[in-house]
Design a protein around this motif. Sequence first.
Motif, PDB file in Angstrom:
ATOM      1  N   THR A 112       0.845  -1.189   0.000  1.00 23.91           N
ATOM      2  CA  THR A 112       0.000   0.000   0.000  1.00 23.91           C
ATOM      3  C   THR A 112       0.880   1.237   0.000  1.00 23.91           C
ATOM      4  OG1 THR A 112      -0.109  -0.053   2.421  1.00 23.91           O
ATOM      5  CG2 THR A 112      -1.883  -1.137   1.217  1.00 23.91           C
ATOM      6  N   GLN A 128      -1.865   4.969  -4.716  1.00 23.51           N
ATOM      7  CA  GLN A 128      -3.314   5.063  -4.600  1.00 23.51           C
ATOM      8  C   GLN A 128      -3.844   6.295  -5.330  1.00 23.51           C
ATOM      9  OE1 GLN A 128      -5.010   6.385  -0.909  1.00 23.51           O
ATOM     10  NE2 GLN A 128      -6.594   4.808  -0.961  1.00 23.51           N
ATOM     11  N   ARG A 129      -3.202   7.455  -5.134  1.00 31.58           N
ATOM     12  CA  ARG A 129      -3.663   8.660  -5.814  1.00 31.58           C
ATOM     13  C   ARG A 129      -3.457   8.557  -7.322  1.00 31.58           C
ATOM     14  NH1 ARG A 129      -1.925  13.840  -2.009  1.00 31.58           N
ATOM     15  NH2 ARG A 129      -2.955  13.121  -0.108  1.00 31.58           N
ATOM     16  N   GLN A 138      -3.376  -6.768  -6.627  1.00 28.52           N
ATOM     17  CA  GLN A 138      -2.552  -6.263  -5.538  1.00 28.52           C
ATOM     18  C   GLN A 138      -2.019  -7.425  -4.703  1.00 28.52           C
ATOM     19  OE1 GLN A 138      -4.599  -3.701  -2.848  1.00 28.52           O
ATOM     20  NE2 GLN A 138      -2.750  -3.070  -1.758  1.00 28.52           N
ATOM     21  N   THR A 196      -2.422  -4.282   4.355  1.00 29.42           N
ATOM     22  CA  THR A 196      -2.971  -4.502   3.014  1.00 29.42           C
ATOM     23  C   THR A 196      -4.335  -5.161   3.081  1.00 29.42           C
ATOM     24  OG1 THR A 196      -0.718  -4.741   2.165  1.00 29.42           O
ATOM     25  CG2 THR A 196      -2.520  -5.534   0.776  1.00 29.42           C
ATOM     26  N   THR A 203      -6.893  -2.571   4.372  1.00 31.31           N
ATOM     27  CA  THR A 203      -7.288  -1.549   3.412  1.00 31.31           C
ATOM     28  C   THR A 203      -8.144  -2.109   2.288  1.00 31.31           C
ATOM     29  OG1 THR A 203      -5.180  -1.888   2.273  1.00 31.31           O
ATOM     30  CG2 THR A 203      -5.285  -0.108   3.874  1.00 31.31           C
ATOM     31  N   THR A 216      -2.426   5.885   5.120  1.00 27.40           N
ATOM     32  CA  THR A 216      -3.645   5.743   4.328  1.00 27.40           C
ATOM     33  C   THR A 216      -4.507   4.662   4.965  1.00 27.40           C
ATOM     34  OG1 THR A 216      -4.553   5.135   2.184  1.00 27.40           O
ATOM     35  CG2 THR A 216      -2.437   4.158   2.778  1.00 27.40           C
ATOM     36  N   PHE A 244      -7.005   1.524   0.815  1.00 23.68           N
ATOM     37  CA  PHE A 244      -6.325   1.556  -0.480  1.00 23.68           C
ATOM     38  C   PHE A 244      -7.292   1.263  -1.624  1.00 23.68           C
ATOM     39  CE2 PHE A 244      -3.836  -0.129  -3.958  1.00 23.68           C
ATOM     40  CZ  PHE A 244      -2.735   0.728  -4.004  1.00 23.68           C
ATOM     41  N   SER A 245      -8.062   0.228  -1.512  1.00 24.14           N
ATOM     42  CA  SER A 245      -8.890  -0.198  -2.644  1.00 24.14           C
ATOM     43  C   SER A 245     -10.345   0.231  -2.541  1.00 24.14           C
ATOM     44  CB  SER A 245      -8.854  -1.729  -2.763  1.00 24.14           C
ATOM     45  OG  SER A 245      -9.390  -2.311  -1.597  1.00 24.14           O
ATOM     46  N   LEU A 248     -11.154   2.888  -4.929  1.00 29.27           N
ATOM     47  CA  LEU A 248     -11.076   2.364  -6.288  1.00 29.27           C
ATOM     48  C   LEU A 248     -12.332   1.577  -6.644  1.00 29.27           C
ATOM     49  CD1 LEU A 248      -7.352   1.187  -6.274  1.00 29.27           C
ATOM     50  CD2 LEU A 248      -8.286   3.148  -7.504  1.00 29.27           C
TER      51      LEU A 248
END
Length: 454
Positions: A252, A257-258, A273, A284, A287, A302, A305-306, A309
Motif C-alpha cells: 500500500t 493510490q492517488r 494487488q 494490506t 485496506t 492511508t 487503499f482499494s 477504487l
Amino acid sequence: MAADLLLVPGLASFRASLPSWPVEKSIEHLISLFRRRQIRGPKPCALATAWLLRKVVSTTRATEPGKLILRVQDVGKKLVEAAPRELTVGNIVRRVLGAIREEEENREADTPLGSEPNSIPPTPAGELPTSFLPASAIAPARDDSPLGRPQNRPALLSQQTGGPERRPAVTSMFSIMAHPTMRGSAGGSSPIRSGSSTPSTVPQPPQNTDFRAEVLEAITEIVDELDQADEQVAGYALDHISSQETIFTYSTSPVVQRFLLKAASKRKFTLIQAESYPNSHKATHATVIGSKIPEGYEDLDTESFSKPLIAYGITVLLIPDSSIFALMSRANKVIISATGVLSNGSIVAAAGTKPLVTAARFHRVPVIVLAETYKLSPVVPYDPFDFVDYGDVQKVVPYQDREMQLGLQSVQNPVTDFVESEYVDMFVTNLGGVATGYMYRTIRDQYHDEDLEL
C-alpha cells in the motif's frame, strides 16, 4: 512542557516542540527520533529535516552565506549519520544547501563591477600604461607640414599603396577613456569622468540585506513541494494507464493510490494487488476490505487503499505473494512506488519488490516506478546491501515459538529491497515521465555539484 510529554514521540511531537525548544535541543531530539526509528519513511523524514533546517537557518546569525553553508552542513551530517538508510534526509539537506548557494550567486550577480573582489578597478587616466595610450599621446609634437608627421622619423609606407599608413587614433576602450576629448576638462560636461569608480546610473544593492529571508522562503517552498508531490505525480496518470488494462501493484502506498484514483476517474481497469508479507500484509488486508489499519501498526498514512477504487468501479484482486509469478502474465504493466532512487537509476523499495520485478521481467511486463523529486538521491550504490534495512524479527519467527528460535538465531527480516536499474522501464516524477537511462541527469539537475557528497 506538560503538553509535549503527552504526545507520543514521533513527527507530531517533534513539530509541536520546535517553536519552544532551543535549536540545539531540537537537533538532538530529531537525531534521537531517527535512531530509535520513531520517525521513519521518506516523507516524514523529509518533513522533519526541512522543519529543523528552517529553524537552524532562522536562528543562525550569519552575515555571509559561506558561514551559513558550514552550519547547515554540520547539522546535515549529524542527521544523515543518525538515519543513514533514509535517503530523503540527505536529499533535503542538499536542497537547502543549494538554496543558500543560489542566493549567494544572486548576491554576487547584483554586486556592481567595481565592488567585486575579483573585478579590475578602473584606472585613472593619468595612470594608464603606455601600451594603452593612443599614438597621438606618445608621439612627438607634429609640425605644420602637409603630411602632419614628425620631422625626426620617416613616414611609414603601406605595403599596398606605398603611401603613408594612416592608423586609427583610438585602438581600445582604454584609449577612449584616456582620450583628451573624454577627460571632461571643460567642467564636468563629459558623460564619463576620469578616475570615477562606477557610473552613477548603476543601482547599488542595499548593504544590510538579510539573505536568510530568501533562504527561508526557499525552504518553505520545499515544504510545500513535499505536501503537493503526490498530487503532482498523480497528474500524469492518464498518460500511462489506458482503459481495459490489468495493473499489478504491491503493498500500500499513498502515491500509488492517488495515481490509480486519478486514472480511475476516466479509465476502467483491473487491479491486482499483492499482500506484501510479513511487514505490510495486515495493513494490506485491512485496506482492501475497507477497515482501519490496526492501531499501533506502523505503515503508510492511508486508511483504505482499494475501497475508493471500488467506488469508481475498478475490480481489485488481492493475492498472496506466492501467486505473483502465476498472475504476472495477465498484467499489462506494473506500477509501484520507491522509497529512494539512486544516481544510476536503481531504487530502494519495500521488501518483496525484487521478486515482483523479476517476474515482470521474465514475462516482459513493463515496470513503472512512481518517485517524487525529493526521493531522487545522488548517492552512488557501491554496495547494495548498505541500502537494505531490517525490521522486527518476530514478524518472521514469533517469540512464542521458542523451539524454532533455538535453531534460527540468524533470522533477519528485511523491510526494504534494492532493485537494480535494469528492472525498471520508466520513472514518473513531479516533472513527468523519465526514462531509466536519463535518470542520472534528472538527479544531477536537483543539486549543486559541491553538495553531492555531504
